[in-house]
Design an enzyme around this catalytic site. Sequence first.
Site, mmCIF file in Angstrom:
data_model
loop_
_atom_site.group_PDB
_atom_site.id
_atom_site.type_symbol
_atom_site.label_atom_id
_atom_site.label_comp_id
_atom_site.label_asym_id
_atom_site.label_seq_id
_atom_site.Cartn_x
_atom_site.Cartn_y
_atom_site.Cartn_z
ATOM 1 N N SER A 124 1.652 2.518 -19.154
ATOM 2 C CA SER A 124 1.932 2.515 -20.593
ATOM 3 C C SER A 124 2.691 1.266 -21.028
ATOM 4 C CB SER A 124 2.716 3.771 -20.992
ATOM 5 O OG SER A 124 3.942 3.839 -20.280
ATOM 6 N N SER A 125 3.264 0.521 -20.066
ATOM 7 C CA SER A 125 4.007 -0.691 -20.429
ATOM 8 C C SER A 125 4.217 -1.548 -19.187
ATOM 9 C CB SER A 125 5.375 -0.337 -21.034
ATOM 10 O OG SER A 125 6.202 0.285 -20.063
ATOM 11 N N SER B 124 6.765 -2.215 -4.771
ATOM 12 C CA SER B 124 8.166 -2.151 -4.372
ATOM 13 C C SER B 124 8.940 -3.190 -5.169
ATOM 14 C CB SER B 124 8.284 -2.379 -2.855
ATOM 15 O OG SER B 124 9.620 -2.359 -2.428
ATOM 16 N N TYR C 191 18.731 1.775 -7.243
ATOM 17 C CA TYR C 191 17.379 1.245 -7.421
ATOM 18 C C TYR C 191 16.890 0.620 -6.113
ATOM 19 C CZ TYR C 191 13.516 -1.667 -9.013
ATOM 20 O OH TYR C 191 12.283 -2.262 -9.141
ATOM 21 N N LYS D 178 13.718 1.721 -3.434
ATOM 22 C CA LYS D 178 12.664 0.809 -2.991
ATOM 23 C C LYS D 178 12.705 0.602 -1.477
ATOM 24 C CE LYS D 178 10.793 0.023 -7.019
ATOM 25 N NZ LYS D 178 9.425 0.502 -7.309
ATOM 26 N N PHE E 126 10.046 -10.599 -13.384
ATOM 27 C CA PHE E 126 8.936 -10.860 -14.291
ATOM 28 C C PHE E 126 9.341 -10.461 -15.701
ATOM 29 C CE2 PHE E 126 6.859 -10.962 -10.258
ATOM 30 C CZ PHE E 126 5.807 -11.844 -10.426
#
Length: 270
Positions: free
Chosen positions: A12-13, A129, A143, A147, A176
């Site tokens: 969705s995003s 990951s 977080y 991962k 990113f």
Amino acid sequence: MDSQVILITGASSGIGKVCADYLHERGHKVYGAGRRFQNDETPSFETIKMNVDTDAQVQEGVGRIIEREGRLDVVVNCAGVGIAGPIEETSIEEAKALFETNFFGAMRVCRAALPFMRRQQSGLIVNISSIGGLISIPFQGLYSASKFALEGLTEALRTEVLAFGIRVVLIEPGDFKTPFRERRPKSAESEKSTSYGDGFSKVLATVEKDEMNGHDPEAIARLIERIISNPSPRLRYTVGPTFQRISPRLKAVFPHRLTEWLTLKYFKLS
């Protein structure tokens, strides 16, 4: 490349949506799964409502693809959430919620897809990951932990399903440009605490600056396209800014004291 039937979660995003759009444009039959899609958007790819935290929705979504297409060639586990905060000031409930999506969500999707892939004696699973799954990031420890866990699961899964003609791959992105930064919550306790205030603020400022200056996520989509066409892909692919991609290699050869010192310097913690 022959057209593949592809399921991408978290579509969705962010990275998931970019990958779904790109692979659809390249001629693949893409099903993008997400908890919700904006009412004013009409994605180019097929959409499936799927909360990866829920067994029933995952089973129903994968079953729907099989019913329509008769096969499932590629799964990209891209659904993920983040949380920022000191470990001391992150509740067990917040940590469990994070793992429910980032770790157990990916596991649910794998478990739903694998029976069909085993029967067709082929398939590709790509688990998204993070560089943070190789090097833990201060004040994003939960977080990173989720991962790290995904990395371990994927290593084992790859060896378990190889005999069935199923390939399993990890992609470890650096920073990113996506809305992930804007949607990352802080732990509830850290919002009202000043115990770690200065250090937490410095790290978060550095992390957000790196994310704002991150690469175009289409690079991940192009990488997935190359992996799909590779009959024998390797286990790990890092992608992103050069200094982030080489960091895990430095960690592997440098003494821990040196890598810890570099981390503290980079995040202005010393």
